[in-house]
Write a protein that holds these residues in place. Structure first.
Motif, PDB file in Angstrom:
ATOM      1  N   TYR A 189       0.831  -1.199   0.000  1.00 19.56           N
ATOM      2  CA  TYR A 189       0.000   0.000   0.000  1.00 19.56           C
ATOM      3  C   TYR A 189       0.865   1.248   0.000  1.00 19.56           C
ATOM      4  N   GLU A 207      -6.386   2.256  -4.487  1.00 20.17           N
ATOM      5  CA  GLU A 207      -7.599   1.849  -3.775  1.00 20.17           C
ATOM      6  C   GLU A 207      -7.637   0.343  -3.564  1.00 20.17           C
ATOM      7  N   GLU A 208      -7.173  -0.374  -4.554  1.00 23.85           N
ATOM      8  CA  GLU A 208      -7.146  -1.838  -4.403  1.00 23.85           C
ATOM      9  C   GLU A 208      -6.217  -2.257  -3.267  1.00 23.85           C
ATOM     10  N   ARG A 210      -5.364  -0.442  -0.737  1.00 21.35           N
ATOM     11  CA  ARG A 210      -5.955  -0.038   0.536  1.00 21.35           C
ATOM     12  C   ARG A 210      -7.006  -1.054   0.982  1.00 21.35           C
ATOM     13  N   LEU A 211      -7.836  -1.498   0.031  1.00 18.11           N
ATOM     14  CA  LEU A 211      -8.865  -2.468   0.357  1.00 18.11           C
ATOM     15  C   LEU A 211      -8.237  -3.789   0.843  1.00 18.11           C
ATOM     16  N   LYS A 212      -7.182  -4.190   0.177  1.00 16.73           N
ATOM     17  CA  LYS A 212      -6.516  -5.442   0.581  1.00 16.73           C
ATOM     18  C   LYS A 212      -5.886  -5.294   1.952  1.00 16.73           C
ATOM     19  N   GLN A 214      -6.977  -3.417   4.402  1.00 17.18           N
ATOM     20  CA  GLN A 214      -8.042  -3.489   5.392  1.00 17.18           C
ATOM     21  C   GLN A 214      -8.504  -4.943   5.623  1.00 17.18           C
ATOM     22  N   GLU A 215      -8.560  -5.694   4.506  1.00 18.18           N
ATOM     23  CA  GLU A 215      -8.947  -7.100   4.636  1.00 18.18           C
ATOM     24  C   GLU A 215      -7.924  -7.876   5.479  1.00 18.18           C
TER      25      GLU A 215
END
Length: 450
Positions: A189, A207-208, A210-212, A214-215
């Motif tokens: 990230y 964004e991808e 960031r999403l990963k 968070q997961e």
């Protein structure tokens, strides 16, 4: 008056002047009398040197040699009331013959079914003992089952503890992997953000990432929660293990307590059974004591109790019985001065009241009507009459004693000692000396051997 003058004294020399006095010496019977006197003196002198058998005289009565052959009284072992007589005085009874029947007078034994009731109580107590024994066995089986179940539960709980420990290790490994992924996601990230600033990556790529990120963070938190849950399960498994141990220990303790209580009751009941057995045996024996029987064959001499319905206490003499078979003996009494001279086994001459007898104590061979005996026992304690008791039995080497002798009749005895001259015996008697200490032939032979 006193004859103080010589003129008043009689002059015996003047008797010769009388013719009567002169003729005495010439008479023939005077010479014969002198010879008789001289011969008598010679005979007396010879008699003084004749042998004389020293002896110890005694006086007693006829008895029996064995204590069980003497007249005895039959006593009642229990208290009772006279109900029936089966004999009369003078009857001959065999051993075991019934003499008297008495009935019970004590209130503790009046129940006619006392023996049967006591036996029933004893049997009931025996069944109670068996019941307690069965309860003890059941509790033993129960304890064994509890011990087995506790072992299985304990193994199950230990396995669960091991599973919890392994699960904690697995969750810890997963948590470490999640942390590594989180670190990688943060790095990717940050790199995407930097490349976006430099215009090398589009905003969608950032964004991808960031999403990963968070997961991965969410997954890391989940894994931490899972690890904490596994640790809680391990604690719960260990608590369960202690609970199982405490629970089954309490069950075993309670079962053992019940078992000991049952054993205590069993032992107490066994003691009661033994007590009832004792009572049952005593009651049974007591029932046999109502019939008083003869202890040995003999003749009923005298009934000491009489009547019907008369109460007697335990130990009361009822009848006197004389055994049918017995060995005669004589008990005689000697003075303390003569007692040391009496030796066991020595011969004694005996004669009985009512039998014709001629006795020369110093010359036993000239006596008539005496019988031979031997000393079999002597009492070393003085009797009430101030003399010592000596028991004499018949001498098997001499004539048998009369069969017609009655127990208790009088008897005279002479114990033969040493042979001494008559003059010595007269001198000893006048001076009050005891007879010579006499040694038997057996003692002399033993002394010679030594």
């Amino acid at each position: 008056m006193l004859n103080l003058s010589n003129n008043n004294k009689p002059n015996y020399s003047r008797l010769d002047q009388f013719s009567t006095i002169k003729s005495l010496a010439n008479r023939p019977h005077y010479k014969i009398l002198n010879k008789i006197l001289v011969a008598f003196l010679v005979v007396v002198l010879l008699i003084l040197f004749l042998p004389w058998t020293q002896n110890i005289a005694g006086q007693g009565n006829v008895t029996t040699l064995m204590p069980n052959q003497r007249p005895q009284t039959i006593q009642s072992l229990i208290s009772g009331r006279i109900e029936k007589w089966y004999v009369r005085e003078g009857d001959y009874v065999e051993k075991g013959d019934t003499i008297l029947f008495i009935s019970e007078i004590k209130e503790d034994y009046l129940d006619p079914n006392l023996v049967e009731n006591t036996k029933a109580q004893m049997e009931a107590k025996k069944q109670s003992v068996e019941s307690y024994g069965g309860k003890v066995n059941s509790l033993s089986n129960q304890i064994s089952a509890i011990e087995t179940e506790r072992g299985l539960k304990f193994e199950q709980a230990k396995n669960k503890v091991k599973q919890s420990i392994l699960k904690i290790k697995s969750d810890s490994t997963d948590l470490e992997a999640s942390k590594t992924q989180l670190k990688i996601a943060k790095t990717q990230y940050n790199r995407s953000v930097q490349l976006n600033k430099d215009g090398l990556k589009p905003l969608t790529d950032v964004e991808e990432k960031r999403l990963k990120l968070q997961e991965v963070e969410a997954k890391n938190i989940t894994q931490e929660n899972k690890l904490l849950a596994s640790k809680n399960e391990l604690i719960n498994a260990r608590v369960e293990l202690n609970r199982i141990n405490a629970e089954y220990t309490e069950k075993v303790s309670k079962a053992r307590s019940d078992q000991f209580t049952a054993l205590s009751s069993q032992y107490d009941t066994e003691a009661q059974v033994n007590k009832l057995k004792n009572q049952y045996t005593n009651y049974k024996i007591r029932n046999g004591m109502y019939y008083i029987t003869a202890p040995q064959s003999g003749y009923v001499n005298r009934a000491l109790q009489s009547g019907i319905g008369e109460n007697i206490k335990e130990g009361t003499a009822i009848v006197s019985i004389m055994p049918a078979t017995y060995q005669l003996a004589v008990e005689t009494y000697v003075s303390p001065m003569d007692f040391p001279l009496i030796q066991q086994g020595e011969r004694v001459r005996v004669w009985f009241d009512g039998w014709p007898t001629i006795v020369f104590s110093g010359w036993p061979g000239l006596s008539y009507g005496t019988y031979g005996g031997r000393v079999v026992a002597k009492e070393n304690f003085i009797s009430d009459n101030g003399k010592y008791r000596v028991l004499i039995a018949p001498d098997d080497e001499e004539e048998k004693w009369p069969k017609q002798l009655s127990i208790g009749s009088g008897a005279q005895t002479v114990a033969l000692l040493d042979n001494v001259p008559i003059w010595y015996e007269i001198w000893r008697t006048l001076n009050g000396f005891p007879p010579n200490y006499y040694q038997s032939k057996s003692e002399k032979n033993e002394k010679d051997k030594k």
